[in-house]
Design a protein around this motif. Structure first.
Motif, PDB file in Angstrom:
ATOM      1  N   GLY A   1      59.335  46.602  80.231  1.00 42.98           N
ATOM      2  CA  GLY A   1      60.704  46.875  79.878  1.00 42.98           C
ATOM      3  C   GLY A   1      60.896  47.888  79.024  1.00 42.98           C
ATOM      4  O   GLY A   1      59.888  48.318  78.365  1.00 42.98           O
ATOM      5  N   VAL A   2      62.217  48.023  78.240  1.00 48.35           N
ATOM      6  CA  VAL A   2      62.910  48.719  78.035  1.00 48.35           C
ATOM      7  C   VAL A   2      62.167  49.309  76.339  1.00 48.35           C
ATOM      8  O   VAL A   2      61.914  50.012  75.204  1.00 48.35           O
ATOM      9  N   ARG A   3      62.777  47.693  76.017  1.00 52.20           N
ATOM     10  CA  ARG A   3      62.260  48.255  73.917  1.00 52.20           C
ATOM     11  C   ARG A   3      62.174  45.196  73.672  1.00 52.20           C
ATOM     12  O   ARG A   3      61.982  45.628  75.043  1.00 52.20           O
ATOM     13  N   HIS A   4      60.746  45.905  73.004  1.00 47.08           N
ATOM     14  CA  HIS A   4      60.703  45.134  72.571  1.00 47.08           C
ATOM     15  C   HIS A   4      61.983  43.698  72.002  1.00 47.08           C
ATOM     16  O   HIS A   4      62.921  44.132  71.920  1.00 47.08           O
ATOM     17  N   ALA A   5      61.249  42.380  72.386  1.00 51.74           N
ATOM     18  CA  ALA A   5      62.795  41.787  72.205  1.00 51.74           C
ATOM     19  C   ALA A   5      63.336  40.770  70.282  1.00 51.74           C
ATOM     20  O   ALA A   5      63.801  40.646  70.270  1.00 51.74           O
ATOM     21  N   THR A   6      62.051  41.530  69.565  1.00 54.35           N
ATOM     22  CA  THR A   6      62.326  41.692  68.255  1.00 54.35           C
ATOM     23  C   THR A   6      62.797  42.400  67.304  1.00 54.35           C
ATOM     24  O   THR A   6      61.289  43.709  68.339  1.00 54.35           O
ATOM     25  N   GLU A   7      63.625  42.848  66.912  1.00 53.53           N
ATOM     26  CA  GLU A   7      63.384  43.761  66.086  1.00 53.53           C
ATOM     27  C   GLU A   7      62.750  44.053  64.561  1.00 53.53           C
ATOM     28  O   GLU A   7      62.162  45.205  64.697  1.00 53.53           O
ATOM     29  N   ARG A   8      61.678  43.048  64.550  1.00 52.72           N
ATOM     30  CA  ARG A   8      60.665  44.009  63.714  1.00 52.72           C
ATOM     31  C   ARG A   8      59.894  44.781  64.297  1.00 52.72           C
ATOM     32  O   ARG A   8      58.938  45.153  63.570  1.00 52.72           O
TER      33      ARG A   8
END
Length: 296
Positions: free
Chosen positions: A100-107
């Motif tokens: 994936g391109v970015r993590h699901a959680t902002e933290r």
């Protein structure tokens, strides 16, 4: 198309004890479940995907093991290629990497700084991972990654299929340009069918093909006594979509939705509970009885 249904792990609720990992793996293998998938959630009480895949590969003999999904930007693509090559050598035919391109959680997102626009970094990193998995001597000079005469080994005897997640237009076109398959999430069956067409068109433009049975969907199943944490998140993410189109309640609704996805051209599924089951043994037995007969 081969329809296959795997199980996705979910972060445990604080008050609900999880079974020992060995016990869980043994039961999943015993029931004949096709695959087990590990999310890339740094702060959750779940094992790291690639470490867990390595452990599970040594514990099982048939079970396929997937990362659903591992975020690639921010990681060293040479190290990732080495890890995948090692896993594929130890468990040939059973390793299913999805990036994936970015993590699901902002933290989790600030934990993986990247040197440029996320999409550009992703394109370079994925290209380099593939080159390393398929060639003995790789020299690469990109804007964000570079290496000279690099090699990872032992290389897989059969090239690994590299899948991507994502549902936006750029992500879907990236699948067609660079990947071997797609694992979507939070899309209705009609939207999944449209995503499939976008991927195929992008692949054709790039002079590539994505196999017809390399389109998948992550699916969360809720139960009346286990609403879980996903309902509110999905409502915030997709406020104008009927939630039943995204999150079925009960096994019958899950079967009906899977069949609708299959009619739209999706044939691989990662199904996880919306929350922690009160009994994993019961959940796994029901999963096998209710969903595995759908496989073809």
């Amino acid at each position: 198309m081969k329809l296959r249904i795997g199980l996705g792990l979910t972060p445990p609720a604080t008050a609900t004890p999880s079974p020992p990992f060995d016990e869980l793996l043994d039961r999943i293998e015993e029931l004949g479940i096709d695959s087990l998938w590990f999310p890339d959630l740094i702060g959750a009480d779940l094992p790291d995907p690639l470490v867990a895949i390595g452990y599970a590969a040594g514990r099982t003999r048939r079970l396929k093991l997937g990362s659903g999904v591992t975020v690639l930007p921010g990681r060293n693509p040479v190290a990732v290629a080495k890890e995948l090559a090692t896993l594929a050598a130890l468990a040939p035919g059973r390793i299913l990497p999805v990036f994936g391109v970015r993590h699901a959680t902002e933290r989790d997102r600030p934990l993986f700084p990247i040197p440029g626009p996320r999409g550009e970094v992703m394109d370079e990193a994925l290209t380099l991972v593939r080159l390393l998995l398929e060639n003995d001597d790789v020299s690469f000079e990109g804007k964000y990654h570079r290496c000279a005469h690099a090699r990872v080994g032992p290389r897989p005897t059969r090239p690994l299929d590299l899948w991507l997640g994502g549902g936006g237009p750029q992500s879907l076109r990236r699948v067609g340009r660079l990947a071997d398959g797609w694992l979507g999430a939070a899309l209705t069956p009609d939207e999944a069918g449209a995503a499939r067409r976008t991927i195929k068109a992008a692949a054709t433009e790039a002079g590539r093909t994505v196999d017809d049975d390399h389109y998948g969907m992550s699916l969360v199943v809720a139960f009346d006594d286990l609403p879980g944490r996903d309902l509110g998140a999905l409502r915030r993410q997709r406020p104008h979509v009927d939630i039943a189109e995204l999150l079925p309640t009960g096994w019958a609704a899950a079967r009906e939705l899977i069949n609708r996805y299959a009619d739209a051209g999706v044939s691989k599924f990662v199904v996880r509970p919306a929350g922690t089951p009160r009994s994993w043994a019961t959940f796994l037995a029901e999963f096998a009885a209710e969903l595995l007969p759908l496989e073809t």
